[in-house]
Design a protein around this motif. Structure first.
Motif, short mmCIF file in Angstrom:
data_model
loop_
_atom_site.label_atom_id
_atom_site.label_comp_id
_atom_site.label_asym_id
_atom_site.label_seq_id
_atom_site.Cartn_x
_atom_site.Cartn_y
_atom_site.Cartn_z
N GLU A 155 0.84 -1.20 0.00
CA GLU A 155 0.00 0.00 0.00
C GLU A 155 0.88 1.25 0.00
N PHE A 156 2.02 1.14 0.65
CA PHE A 156 2.98 2.25 0.70
C PHE A 156 3.42 2.65 -0.71
N VAL A 157 3.60 1.63 -1.57
CA VAL A 157 4.07 1.93 -2.93
C VAL A 157 2.94 1.87 -3.95
N ASN A 158 1.70 1.81 -3.44
CA ASN A 158 0.53 1.84 -4.31
C ASN A 158 0.47 0.63 -5.27
N LEU A 159 0.79 -0.55 -4.75
CA LEU A 159 0.82 -1.74 -5.61
C LEU A 159 0.04 -2.92 -5.03
N TYR A 160 -0.74 -2.69 -4.00
CA TYR A 160 -1.39 -3.84 -3.36
C TYR A 160 -2.32 -4.58 -4.33
N GLY A 161 -2.99 -3.83 -5.17
CA GLY A 161 -3.90 -4.44 -6.15
C GLY A 161 -3.20 -5.31 -7.18
N GLU A 162 -1.90 -5.12 -7.33
CA GLU A 162 -1.13 -5.85 -8.36
C GLU A 162 -0.32 -6.99 -7.74
N ARG A 163 -0.60 -7.32 -6.49
CA ARG A 163 0.32 -8.22 -5.76
C ARG A 163 0.47 -9.61 -6.38
N LYS A 164 -0.53 -10.05 -7.14
CA LYS A 164 -0.46 -11.40 -7.74
C LYS A 164 0.31 -11.40 -9.06
N LYS A 165 0.66 -10.24 -9.53
CA LYS A 165 1.37 -10.15 -10.82
C LYS A 165 2.78 -10.71 -10.73
N LYS A 166 3.18 -11.43 -11.78
CA LYS A 166 4.56 -11.93 -11.83
C LYS A 166 5.51 -10.76 -12.04
N VAL A 167 6.65 -10.82 -11.42
CA VAL A 167 7.62 -9.72 -11.53
C VAL A 167 8.08 -9.54 -12.98
N SER A 168 8.15 -10.64 -13.74
CA SER A 168 8.59 -10.53 -15.14
C SER A 168 7.63 -9.68 -15.98
N MET A 169 6.41 -9.49 -15.49
CA MET A 169 5.40 -8.71 -16.24
C MET A 169 5.41 -7.23 -15.85
N LEU A 170 6.26 -6.85 -14.91
CA LEU A 170 6.19 -5.47 -14.39
C LEU A 170 7.02 -4.50 -15.22
N SER A 171 6.57 -3.25 -15.23
CA SER A 171 7.35 -2.19 -15.88
C SER A 171 8.52 -1.82 -14.96
N LYS A 172 9.44 -1.02 -15.48
CA LYS A 172 10.61 -0.62 -14.68
C LYS A 172 10.18 0.14 -13.41
N GLY A 173 9.18 1.01 -13.61
CA GLY A 173 8.71 1.81 -12.48
C GLY A 173 8.07 0.93 -11.40
N MET A 174 7.29 -0.06 -11.85
CA MET A 174 6.64 -0.95 -10.88
C MET A 174 7.68 -1.80 -10.15
N THR A 175 8.70 -2.25 -10.89
CA THR A 175 9.77 -3.05 -10.27
C THR A 175 10.47 -2.22 -9.19
N GLN A 176 10.69 -0.95 -9.52
CA GLN A 176 11.33 -0.05 -8.56
C GLN A 176 10.48 0.08 -7.30
N ARG A 177 9.16 0.13 -7.49
CA ARG A 177 8.26 0.26 -6.34
C ARG A 177 8.25 -1.01 -5.49
N VAL A 178 8.33 -2.18 -6.15
CA VAL A 178 8.38 -3.44 -5.39
C VAL A 178 9.68 -3.49 -4.58
N LEU A 179 10.77 -3.06 -5.19
CA LEU A 179 12.05 -3.05 -4.47
C LEU A 179 12.00 -2.13 -3.26
N LEU A 180 11.30 -1.02 -3.44
CA LEU A 180 11.14 -0.08 -2.32
C LEU A 180 10.29 -0.73 -1.23
#
Lengths: 282, 226
Positions: free
Chosen positions: A118-143
Motif C-alpha cells: 500500500e505504501f508503494v501503491n501496488l497492493y492491487g497488483e500483488r499477484k502479478k509476476k515480476v517478469s510482467m512489471l514495468s521498470k517503475g513498478m519493479t522499482q516500487r516493489v524493491l522499495l
C-alpha cells in the motif's frame, strides 16, 4: 541526539580514479539526509561502503556506532533496508511471493506485505509476476521490500528515478510517514527538487568530496544573492538588492499602486550545486 | 560463529522450489538420469554397475549443473546480493540453496535404483549422500564463477565431464598414464565403495566434500563484497 552514521575522511579509489577523495559527514537519528551529486560522483560507492558491500581504502565509517564491517553480521543487517540499482527480484515469482520470502528472512509477519505494498501503491497488483512489471513498478516493489521490516535506517539510491509524478508524490508521502515513525533515511539522488521536498539536510558531493552541507534553507540563504524581482503593471520588471538602499524605490512603487508581482530570488539547490561545482547534475 | 535459522533455510528452499518448477529449461534435466536408468535396466551388468552411469549423470547434470544455474541466475539478476544483504546468514543461504538440488538428487537416485533394481548398502547410501553434498558445492563454485546463466554451461562443463565420470576415465589409464589420477576422483571412490572396499573410499569422499565446501564458502564470502 543519536548519531546513526558517522563518516570521517573516507577514501576509496578504483584503479587510477578517486571515487571518494575525502568525505566527512554524520547523520542523526530521524533525519532524511540527501546525498546529492551527478552520476559517478561517489554516491553509490558511499552506500556500498556503509552497507559493507565494499571495503574502504582509508578513513573511518560507523553505522549505529559500529564500524561498517559489523554490517556483515547478519544480525546487524536487520537494522537497515536498502534499495540500490543492484537490488534484484525473482522474475518467475509474483510480487507477493517475492515479499513473502523477505518476510521470512526478516522474521516479520506476512501482514507486513499489505502495508508495504500500500505504501508503494501496488497492493492491487500483488499477484502479478515480476517478469510482467514495468521498470517503475519493479522499482516500487524493491522499495516495498526495503521497508518491509520498518528498518531503523533506510538507504535509498535514486528511489524515484523510474517513477511517474503521481507515484513519486505517493512515495514521498510514504517516506515522510516512515520517517515520522523513526526511520532515518539516507537518500542519494541527482534530482534537486526531490532533495528539496524530502530532505532535512543535504550534502553536495562532487568528484569524491563534499562541497557543501546543510539544510536546504541554510544553503539557499548562504548562496542567495539577496535580490528581489518586482514586476510592475506596465509590464517591466526590476531586480533589486534586498537592502535598505532600495526600500524607498519599493515604497514608491507600492504607494503608486504600480506593483503587479513581487518575489525573492532564491536559488534552487540545482543552482547552488552548479555555482559550487561549476558542473551540471546529469 | 555462523547462525543457522531453519525458518530462513526453509524460505529459501521454498522460493527455489517455486522458481525451479517454473523454469522448464532447467527442470527438464531431472528426467535425463531416470531415462538413462530405464535404458540400462535390461543390460547384462550387475545392478551396481548399471547404476554407475545414471549416478554420474545425476551428479553432473542435476546436482552440479542445476545448482550452478540457480546460483548464476541469482547473481545475474542481483538477487544473490539482495539475499546477502538480508539477515540470512551465509550458512542459511548456502544450505537453503543446496537443499533443493540435494532433495531432487536423492529422489532421482532412488528412482534410478528402483529402475535398475539396485539396493545400496547403508555405507553406500551415506557415500551417495556425501557425494550429493560434494557436487552441490562444486555447482555452487561454478555458479559463483559464472557471470550469467548462459556462462554456467562453460564453467560447469569440466565438472560435468571430469568429476562424475572417474570410473569411465580410469578405463583409459593403461593407455594414458596421466589418467591414473582419475582413480582419486570422488566418483571412482564411490565405484570402489560399491564393489566392497569401504574405509579408504569413504575417507576420500569425505575429504573431497570438506575441501569443496571450504572453497565454496571462501568464494561466497568474497562475492559478498565488490
Amino acid at each position: 541526539m543519536t548519531t546513526i552514521i558517522d563518516v570521517r575522511h573516507l577514501k576509496k579509489a578504483f584503479q587510477q580514479s578517486n571515487a571518494l577523495a575525502d568525505v566527512t559527514f554524520s547523520i542523526q537519528k530521524g533525519e532524511i539526509f540527501g546525498f546529492l551529486g551527478p552520476s559517478g560522483s561517489g554516491k553509490t560507492t558511499t552506500i556500498k561502503i556503509l552497507t559493507a558491500q565494499l571495503h574502504k581504502d582509508a578513513g573511518e565509517a560507523f553505522v549505529f556506532d559500529m564500524p561498517v564491517s559489523a554490517m556483515q553480521d547478519s544480525k546487524n543487517r536487520e537494522k537497515f533496508g536498502i534499495l540500490t540499482d543492484n537490488s534484484g527480484l525473482y522474475s518467475r515469482l509474483s510480487i507477493e511471493e517475492n515479499l513473502a520470502l523477505y518476510c521470512k528472512l526478516y522474521n516479520v509477519p506476512n501482514t507486513a506485505i499489505k502495508e508495504a505494498l500500500e505504501f508503494v501503491n501496488l497492493y492491487g497488483e500483488r499477484k502479478k509476476k515480476v517478469s510482467m512489471l514495468s521498470k517503475g513498478m519493479t522499482q516500487r516493489v524493491l522499495l516495498a521490500r526495503a521497508i518491509l521490516h520498518k528498518p531503523d535506517l533506510l538507504f535509498l539510491d535514486e528511489p524515484t528515478s523510474a517513477l511517474d509524478p503521481v507515484n513519486t508524490a505517493h512515495i514521498y508521502k510514504g517516506l515522510r510517514a516512515l520517517n515520522e515513525l523513526g526511520t532515518t533515511i539516507f537518500l542519494t539522488t541527482h534530482d534537486m527538487q526531490e532533495a528539496d521536498t524530502l530532505c532535512h539536510r543535504v550534502a553536495f558531493l562532487n568528484k569524491g568530496t563534499i562541497q557543501a552541507i546543510g539544510t536546504p534553507k541554510q544553503l539557499k540563504e548562504q548562496y542567495s544573492e539577496q535580490t528581489i524581482t518586482v514586476e510592475l503593471k506596465d509590464g517591466s520588471s526590476q531586480v533589486i538588492k534586498n537592502d535598505a538602499q532600495n526600500a524607498q524605490s519599493l515604497h514608491d512603487w507600492m504607494a503608486n499602486n504600480q506593483i503587479s508581482r513581487i518575489f525573492s530570488n532564491e536559488p534552487t539547490l540545482g543552482d547552488i550545486f552548479m555555482k559550487i561545482t561549476g558542473s551540471d547534475l546529469q | 560463529m555462523m547462525n543457522i535459522s531453519i525458518a530462513r533455510i526453509q524460505a529459501i528452499f521454498m522460493k527455489d522450489y517455486k522458481e525451479f518448477s517454473r523454469n522448464y529449461a532447467i527442470s527438464v534435466m531431472v528426467f535425463i538420469p531416470i531415462i538413462m536408468a530405464f535404458l540400462y535396466r535390461d543390460m547384462e551388468f550387475d545392478a551396481a554397475q548399471k547404476m554407475l552411469f545414471p549416478l554420474a549423470i545425476t551428479f553432473g547434470m542435476v546436482t552440479a549443473f542445476v545448482q550452478a544455474a540457480l546460483i548464476a541466475e541469482e547473481k545475474e539478476r542481483n538477487t544473490l546480493r539482495s539475499l546477502l544483504l538480508s539477515p540470512a546468514s551465509l550458512a542459511d543461504i548456502l544450505i537453503g540453496k543446496s537443499a533443493l538440488v540435494s532433495t531432487i538428487s536423492v529422489i532421482i537416485i532412488a528412482l534410478c535404483c528402483y529402475a535398475v533394481n539396485y539396493t545400496p548398502s547403508a555405507t553406500m547410501i551415506i557415500a551417495i549422500i556425501l557425494s550429493i553434498v560434494f557436487y552441490a558445492a562444486l555447482g555452487t563454485i561454478c555458479g559463483l564463477f559464472a557471470k550469467s546463466t548462459m556462462e554456467t554451461t562453460f564453467t560447469v562443463l569440466p565438472v560435468v565431464i571430469i568429476f562424475p565420470f572417474g570410473p569411465f576415465i580410469s578405463m583409459f589409464a593403461e593407455r594414458f598414464s596421466v589418467l591414473k589420477i582419475a582413480k582419486w576422483l570422488p566418483s571412482s571412490q564411490l565405484a570402489d565403495l560399491a564393489q566392497g572396499d569401504s574405509l579408504v573410499p569413504m575417507i576420500g569422499i569425505v575429504l573431497w566434500t570438506i575441501a569443496a565446501w571450504v572453497a565454496a564458502i571462501i568464494l561466497c564470502k568474497k562475492r559478498m563484497v565488490d
